[in-house]
Write a protein that holds these residues in place. Sequence first.
Motif, short mmCIF file in Angstrom:
data_model
loop_
_atom_site.label_atom_id
_atom_site.label_comp_id
_atom_site.label_asym_id
_atom_site.label_seq_id
_atom_site.Cartn_x
_atom_site.Cartn_y
_atom_site.Cartn_z
N PRO A 98 31.18 45.77 33.24
CA PRO A 98 31.75 44.44 33.63
C PRO A 98 32.11 44.31 35.17
O PRO A 98 32.00 45.26 36.04
N ALA A 99 32.28 42.99 35.69
CA ALA A 99 32.74 42.92 37.09
C ALA A 99 33.85 41.78 37.09
O ALA A 99 33.30 40.64 36.31
N VAL A 100 34.76 41.99 37.90
CA VAL A 100 35.78 40.56 38.17
C VAL A 100 35.36 39.84 39.08
O VAL A 100 35.04 40.33 40.24
N THR A 101 35.31 38.63 38.99
CA THR A 101 34.91 37.68 40.21
C THR A 101 36.05 36.71 40.40
O THR A 101 36.84 36.46 39.77
N GLY A 102 36.00 36.24 41.64
CA GLY A 102 36.85 34.98 42.04
C GLY A 102 38.19 35.35 42.56
O GLY A 102 39.01 34.47 42.76
N LEU A 103 38.51 36.79 42.58
CA LEU A 103 39.83 37.02 43.38
C LEU A 103 39.91 36.89 44.87
O LEU A 103 38.89 37.34 45.51
N ASP A 104 41.02 36.38 45.24
CA ASP A 104 41.22 36.08 46.79
C ASP A 104 41.53 37.60 47.29
O ASP A 104 41.24 37.72 48.42
N ASN A 105 42.21 38.47 46.29
CA ASN A 105 42.50 39.80 47.01
C ASN A 105 41.06 40.52 46.91
O ASN A 105 40.66 41.17 45.67
N LYS A 106 40.27 40.59 47.78
CA LYS A 106 39.14 41.15 47.89
C LYS A 106 39.14 42.66 47.76
O LYS A 106 38.27 43.58 47.10
N SER A 107 40.25 43.19 48.19
CA SER A 107 40.49 44.97 48.04
C SER A 107 40.67 45.19 46.74
O SER A 107 40.04 46.04 46.16
N LEU A 108 41.27 44.36 45.84
CA LEU A 108 41.63 44.74 44.41
C LEU A 108 40.36 44.35 43.59
O LEU A 108 39.91 45.15 43.10
N GLU A 109 39.56 43.40 44.11
CA GLU A 109 38.18 43.09 43.44
C GLU A 109 37.47 44.10 43.75
O GLU A 109 36.54 44.54 42.90
N SER A 110 37.28 44.64 44.82
CA SER A 110 36.28 45.63 45.12
C SER A 110 36.52 47.04 44.46
O SER A 110 35.60 47.58 43.75
N ASN A 111 37.72 47.31 44.40
CA ASN A 111 38.26 48.65 43.84
C ASN A 111 38.05 48.55 42.14
O ASN A 111 37.57 49.42 41.69
N LEU A 112 38.39 47.56 41.65
CA LEU A 112 38.19 47.30 40.17
C LEU A 112 36.76 47.57 39.89
O LEU A 112 36.21 48.18 38.93
N ASN A 113 35.84 46.89 40.67
CA ASN A 113 34.52 46.71 40.23
C ASN A 113 33.75 48.04 40.77
O ASN A 113 32.89 48.42 39.80
N LYS A 114 33.97 48.68 41.85
CA LYS A 114 33.56 50.06 41.80
C LYS A 114 33.94 51.09 40.97
O LYS A 114 33.00 51.88 40.47
N LYS A 115 35.29 50.97 40.35
CA LYS A 115 35.76 51.88 39.23
C LYS A 115 34.83 51.56 38.00
O LYS A 115 34.52 52.41 37.36
N TYR A 116 34.41 50.17 37.57
CA TYR A 116 33.74 49.96 36.46
C TYR A 116 32.38 50.61 36.80
O TYR A 116 31.61 51.25 35.67
N ILE A 117 31.81 50.37 37.86
CA ILE A 117 30.43 51.13 38.40
C ILE A 117 30.49 52.41 38.08
O ILE A 117 29.54 52.94 37.62
N GLU A 118 31.41 53.14 38.47
CA GLU A 118 31.48 54.54 38.64
C GLU A 118 31.72 55.07 37.37
O GLU A 118 31.08 55.99 36.77
N GLU A 119 32.33 54.30 36.15
CA GLU A 119 32.44 54.78 34.94
C GLU A 119 31.23 54.58 34.22
O GLU A 119 30.80 55.50 33.56
N SER A 120 30.41 53.63 34.61
CA SER A 120 29.05 53.50 33.82
C SER A 120 28.08 54.49 34.51
O SER A 120 27.32 55.16 33.66
N LYS A 121 28.28 55.02 35.79
CA LYS A 121 27.53 56.12 36.32
C LYS A 121 27.77 57.17 35.48
O LYS A 121 26.91 58.21 35.20
N LYS A 122 28.84 57.67 35.19
CA LYS A 122 29.51 58.71 34.77
C LYS A 122 29.10 58.61 33.11
O LYS A 122 28.39 59.88 32.84
#
Length: 285
Positions: A98-122
Amino acid sequence: MDKKLETLREAYKDIPIPKELDAVVTKALQKKKKRKPLYIWPAGVTAAALLFIATVNFSPDAANAMSKVPFVKKIIEVITFHEFKEEKDNSSINVKTPAVTGLDNKSLESNLNKKYIEESKKLYEEFTHSSASKKGHFSIDSDYEKVTDTPVILSIRRTTQRTQASGYIQDQYVSIDKENHVLITLKSLFKNNQYVNVISENIKEQMKQQMKDDPNKAYFITDEDMPEETFTKIDPNQQFYITDDYKLVISFDEYEVAPGYMGAVEFKIPTEVISDMLVGDRYIH
Protein backbone atom coordinates in the motif's frame (compact mmCIF):
# COMPACT_ATOMS: atom_id res chain seq x y z
CA MET A 1 3.42 -22.62 19.24
CA ASP A 2 5.33 -24.29 16.40
CA LYS A 3 9.05 -23.45 16.86
CA LYS A 4 9.43 -22.39 13.22
CA LEU A 5 6.51 -19.98 13.51
CA GLU A 6 7.89 -18.61 16.77
CA THR A 7 11.19 -17.95 14.99
CA LEU A 8 9.33 -16.15 12.19
CA ARG A 9 7.40 -14.11 14.70
CA GLU A 10 10.56 -12.90 16.41
CA ALA A 11 12.55 -12.37 13.22
CA TYR A 12 9.92 -10.42 11.34
CA LYS A 13 8.38 -8.13 13.94
CA ASP A 14 6.75 -4.97 12.60
CA ILE A 15 9.27 -2.34 11.47
CA PRO A 16 8.54 0.49 13.94
CA ILE A 17 7.44 3.87 12.65
CA PRO A 18 10.23 6.36 13.52
CA LYS A 19 9.84 7.57 17.11
CA GLU A 20 10.12 11.21 16.11
CA LEU A 21 6.69 10.95 14.49
CA ASP A 22 5.03 10.88 17.93
CA ALA A 23 5.81 14.57 18.29
CA VAL A 24 4.15 15.41 14.99
CA VAL A 25 0.68 14.96 16.48
CA THR A 26 1.12 17.62 19.13
CA LYS A 27 2.81 20.08 16.79
CA ALA A 28 0.21 19.74 14.07
CA LEU A 29 -2.72 20.13 16.44
CA GLN A 30 -1.18 23.37 17.70
CA LYS A 31 -0.69 24.75 14.23
CA LYS A 32 -2.17 23.14 11.12
CA LYS A 33 0.14 23.17 8.16
CA LYS A 34 -0.85 25.17 5.08
CA ARG A 35 -1.91 23.05 2.11
CA LYS A 36 0.42 22.98 -0.88
CA PRO A 37 -1.09 23.63 -4.32
CA LEU A 38 0.60 20.71 -6.03
CA TYR A 39 1.26 17.09 -5.07
CA ILE A 40 4.94 16.13 -5.19
CA TRP A 41 5.97 12.52 -4.51
CA PRO A 42 8.66 12.63 -1.79
CA ALA A 43 12.19 12.01 -3.00
CA GLY A 44 12.81 9.62 -0.12
CA VAL A 45 10.01 7.35 -1.24
CA THR A 46 11.26 7.45 -4.82
CA ALA A 47 14.72 6.30 -3.77
CA ALA A 48 13.29 3.54 -1.62
CA ALA A 49 10.96 2.50 -4.42
CA LEU A 50 13.85 2.20 -6.88
CA LEU A 51 15.67 -0.03 -4.41
CA PHE A 52 12.56 -2.19 -4.09
CA ILE A 53 12.06 -2.33 -7.87
CA ALA A 54 15.56 -3.75 -8.19
CA THR A 55 14.37 -6.73 -6.18
CA VAL A 56 11.05 -7.34 -7.93
CA ASN A 57 9.63 -6.13 -11.24
CA PHE A 58 7.45 -3.02 -11.05
CA SER A 59 3.96 -3.70 -12.45
CA PRO A 60 2.29 -1.54 -15.16
CA ASP A 61 -0.84 -1.33 -13.00
CA ALA A 62 1.12 0.24 -10.16
CA ALA A 63 2.77 2.71 -12.51
CA ASN A 64 -0.64 3.65 -13.86
CA ALA A 65 -2.00 4.13 -10.35
CA MET A 66 0.88 6.38 -9.35
CA SER A 67 0.47 8.45 -12.53
CA LYS A 68 -3.04 9.39 -11.38
CA VAL A 69 -1.97 10.61 -7.95
CA PRO A 70 -1.76 14.35 -8.90
CA PHE A 71 -5.47 14.36 -9.74
CA VAL A 72 -6.42 13.24 -6.22
CA LYS A 73 -4.07 15.57 -4.39
CA LYS A 74 -6.85 16.88 -2.15
CA ILE A 75 -7.95 13.41 -1.04
CA ILE A 76 -6.07 11.39 1.57
CA GLU A 77 -6.21 7.86 0.25
CA VAL A 78 -4.47 4.49 0.30
CA ILE A 79 -3.65 2.89 -3.05
CA THR A 80 -1.81 -0.21 -4.24
CA PHE A 81 1.70 0.97 -4.96
CA HIS A 82 2.86 -2.43 -6.11
CA GLU A 83 1.57 -6.01 -6.28
CA PHE A 84 3.56 -9.11 -7.07
CA LYS A 85 3.01 -12.87 -7.14
CA GLU A 86 5.56 -15.61 -7.60
CA GLU A 87 5.88 -19.36 -7.13
CA LYS A 88 9.17 -21.17 -6.86
CA ASP A 89 9.64 -24.84 -5.96
CA ASN A 90 7.36 -25.35 -2.93
CA SER A 91 7.16 -21.67 -1.97
CA SER A 92 4.76 -18.95 -3.06
CA ILE A 93 4.24 -15.25 -2.38
CA ASN A 94 1.40 -12.82 -3.04
CA VAL A 95 1.98 -9.31 -1.70
CA LYS A 96 0.24 -5.97 -2.18
CA THR A 97 2.21 -2.92 -1.08
CA PRO A 98 0.00 0.00 0.00
CA ALA A 99 0.88 3.68 -0.28
CA VAL A 100 -0.71 6.67 1.42
CA THR A 101 -1.29 9.69 -0.83
CA GLY A 102 -2.55 13.24 -0.41
CA LEU A 103 -0.97 14.20 2.92
CA ASP A 104 0.30 17.76 3.34
CA ASN A 105 2.71 16.33 5.88
CA LYS A 106 5.22 14.95 3.39
CA SER A 107 7.60 13.78 6.09
CA LEU A 108 4.91 11.53 7.55
CA GLU A 109 3.77 10.35 4.11
CA SER A 110 7.33 9.52 3.11
CA ASN A 111 8.06 7.60 6.32
CA LEU A 112 4.85 5.58 6.12
CA ASN A 113 5.37 4.65 2.48
CA LYS A 114 9.03 3.75 2.99
CA LYS A 115 7.93 1.59 5.90
CA TYR A 116 5.44 -0.26 3.68
CA ILE A 117 8.07 -0.75 0.98
CA GLU A 118 10.66 -2.04 3.43
CA GLU A 119 8.14 -4.50 4.87
CA SER A 120 7.45 -5.84 1.37
CA LYS A 121 11.15 -6.12 0.66
CA LYS A 122 11.64 -8.20 3.79
CA LEU A 123 8.73 -10.45 2.83
CA TYR A 124 10.27 -11.03 -0.59
CA GLU A 125 13.67 -11.76 0.94
CA GLU A 126 12.00 -14.21 3.31
CA PHE A 127 10.33 -15.89 0.33
CA THR A 128 13.55 -16.19 -1.69
CA HIS A 129 15.43 -17.59 1.31
CA SER A 130 12.72 -20.19 1.90
CA SER A 131 12.54 -21.25 -1.75
CA ALA A 132 16.34 -21.58 -1.86
CA SER A 133 16.44 -23.75 1.27
CA LYS A 134 13.81 -26.15 -0.16
CA LYS A 135 12.58 -27.20 3.28
CA GLY A 136 8.97 -27.88 2.41
CA HIS A 137 6.02 -25.72 1.42
CA PHE A 138 6.07 -22.11 2.57
CA SER A 139 3.73 -19.30 1.52
CA ILE A 140 3.37 -15.60 2.25
CA ASP A 141 0.21 -13.60 1.58
CA SER A 142 -0.04 -9.91 2.41
CA ASP A 143 -2.92 -7.56 1.70
CA TYR A 144 -4.40 -4.35 3.13
CA GLU A 145 -7.74 -2.66 3.68
CA LYS A 146 -9.23 0.49 5.10
CA VAL A 147 -10.96 -0.44 8.35
CA THR A 148 -12.03 3.14 9.09
CA ASP A 149 -12.52 6.06 6.74
CA THR A 150 -14.34 9.02 8.29
CA PRO A 151 -13.89 12.76 7.68
CA VAL A 152 -11.45 12.73 10.62
CA ILE A 153 -9.75 9.32 10.67
CA LEU A 154 -8.23 6.91 8.17
CA SER A 155 -7.23 3.56 9.68
CA ILE A 156 -5.39 1.04 7.49
CA ARG A 157 -4.85 -2.62 8.30
CA ARG A 158 -2.11 -4.61 6.60
CA THR A 159 -2.52 -8.36 7.14
CA THR A 160 0.30 -10.81 6.48
CA GLN A 161 -0.14 -14.58 6.72
CA ARG A 162 2.77 -17.00 6.68
CA THR A 163 2.02 -20.69 6.22
CA GLN A 164 4.51 -23.45 6.96
CA ALA A 165 2.86 -26.61 8.31
CA SER A 166 0.54 -24.24 10.18
CA GLY A 167 -0.18 -20.53 9.79
CA TYR A 168 0.75 -17.29 11.48
CA ILE A 169 -1.34 -14.14 10.94
CA GLN A 170 0.00 -10.67 11.72
CA ASP A 171 -2.07 -7.46 11.54
CA GLN A 172 -0.42 -4.04 11.41
CA TYR A 173 -2.35 -0.78 11.69
CA VAL A 174 -1.79 2.84 10.79
CA SER A 175 -4.23 5.59 11.82
CA ILE A 176 -4.10 9.10 10.38
CA ASP A 177 -5.85 12.34 11.30
CA LYS A 178 -7.15 13.39 7.87
CA GLU A 179 -7.85 16.99 8.88
CA ASN A 180 -4.54 17.74 10.58
CA HIS A 181 -2.48 15.32 8.43
CA VAL A 182 -0.76 13.63 11.37
CA LEU A 183 -0.12 10.12 12.59
CA ILE A 184 -2.22 8.95 15.55
CA THR A 185 -0.16 6.78 17.89
CA LEU A 186 -1.47 4.89 20.91
CA LYS A 187 0.71 6.95 23.26
CA SER A 188 -0.48 10.22 21.75
CA LEU A 189 -4.07 9.45 22.79
CA PHE A 190 -3.31 9.49 26.52
CA LYS A 191 -2.02 11.91 29.14
CA ASN A 192 0.45 9.40 30.60
CA ASN A 193 1.39 5.71 30.53
CA GLN A 194 -1.34 4.74 33.00
CA TYR A 195 -3.36 3.54 29.99
CA VAL A 196 -1.16 0.44 29.67
CA ASN A 197 -2.33 -1.10 32.94
CA VAL A 198 -5.94 0.09 32.70
CA ILE A 199 -6.44 -1.25 29.17
CA SER A 200 -4.64 -4.48 30.05
CA GLU A 201 -6.91 -5.16 33.02
CA ASN A 202 -10.00 -4.50 30.91
CA ILE A 203 -8.77 -6.89 28.23
CA LYS A 204 -8.18 -9.62 30.82
CA GLU A 205 -11.71 -9.11 32.11
CA GLN A 206 -13.04 -9.45 28.57
CA MET A 207 -10.96 -12.60 28.03
CA LYS A 208 -12.34 -14.23 31.18
CA GLN A 209 -15.91 -13.31 30.29
CA GLN A 210 -15.54 -14.66 26.75
CA MET A 211 -14.14 -17.96 28.03
CA LYS A 212 -17.00 -18.19 30.52
CA ASP A 213 -19.60 -17.57 27.82
CA ASP A 214 -17.97 -19.80 25.20
CA PRO A 215 -15.96 -22.89 26.22
CA ASN A 216 -14.39 -22.98 22.74
CA LYS A 217 -12.53 -19.75 23.42
CA ALA A 218 -9.18 -19.71 25.20
CA TYR A 219 -6.62 -17.08 26.13
CA PHE A 220 -3.16 -17.18 27.71
CA ILE A 221 -4.07 -15.70 31.09
CA THR A 222 -4.21 -18.66 33.47
CA ASP A 223 -1.64 -21.14 32.13
CA GLU A 224 0.48 -22.11 35.15
CA ASP A 225 2.40 -24.67 33.09
CA MET A 226 3.63 -22.03 30.62
CA PRO A 227 3.96 -18.78 32.60
CA GLU A 228 6.16 -17.26 29.87
CA GLU A 229 3.14 -17.35 27.53
CA THR A 230 0.73 -15.76 30.02
CA PHE A 231 -0.64 -12.37 28.97
CA THR A 232 0.08 -9.72 31.58
CA LYS A 233 -0.23 -6.38 29.81
CA ILE A 234 -0.21 -4.71 26.42
CA ASP A 235 2.86 -3.15 24.86
CA PRO A 236 2.83 0.68 25.08
CA ASN A 237 2.87 0.61 21.27
CA GLN A 238 0.37 -2.23 20.90
CA GLN A 239 -1.33 -2.50 17.51
CA PHE A 240 -4.65 -0.62 17.51
CA TYR A 241 -7.19 1.15 15.37
CA ILE A 242 -10.10 3.52 15.89
CA THR A 243 -13.52 2.50 14.61
CA ASP A 244 -15.86 4.61 12.51
CA ASP A 245 -17.85 5.30 15.68
CA TYR A 246 -14.68 6.51 17.42
CA LYS A 247 -13.97 3.57 19.72
CA LEU A 248 -10.52 2.18 20.52
CA VAL A 249 -9.76 -1.38 19.43
CA ILE A 250 -6.61 -3.20 20.60
CA SER A 251 -5.30 -5.92 18.28
CA PHE A 252 -3.09 -8.97 18.88
CA ASP A 253 -1.34 -11.20 16.36
CA GLU A 254 -2.13 -14.88 16.11
CA TYR A 255 -0.50 -16.79 19.01
CA GLU A 256 0.25 -13.56 20.88
CA VAL A 257 -2.42 -13.98 23.57
CA ALA A 258 -4.38 -17.05 22.42
CA PRO A 259 -3.89 -20.45 20.76
CA GLY A 260 -3.51 -20.54 16.99
CA TYR A 261 -7.07 -21.68 16.29
CA MET A 262 -8.31 -18.35 17.70
CA GLY A 263 -6.47 -16.47 14.95
CA ALA A 264 -5.63 -12.78 15.35
CA VAL A 265 -7.84 -11.38 18.10
CA GLU A 266 -8.96 -7.89 19.05
CA PHE A 267 -10.78 -6.15 21.89
CA LYS A 268 -12.93 -3.02 21.80
CA ILE A 269 -12.18 -0.92 24.88
CA PRO A 270 -15.22 0.78 26.48
CA THR A 271 -14.67 4.53 26.31
CA GLU A 272 -15.81 5.03 29.91
CA VAL A 273 -12.88 2.88 31.07
CA ILE A 274 -10.28 5.20 29.54
CA SER A 275 -12.06 8.57 29.25
CA ASP A 276 -10.26 10.16 32.24
CA MET A 277 -6.88 9.33 30.73
CA LEU A 278 -7.54 10.61 27.21
CA VAL A 279 -5.88 13.79 26.04
CA GLY A 280 -9.18 14.79 24.44
CA ASP A 281 -12.28 13.40 22.76
CA ARG A 282 -11.39 14.18 19.17
CA TYR A 283 -10.54 10.58 18.26
CA ILE A 284 -12.28 8.51 20.94
CA HIS A 285 -15.63 9.34 22.51
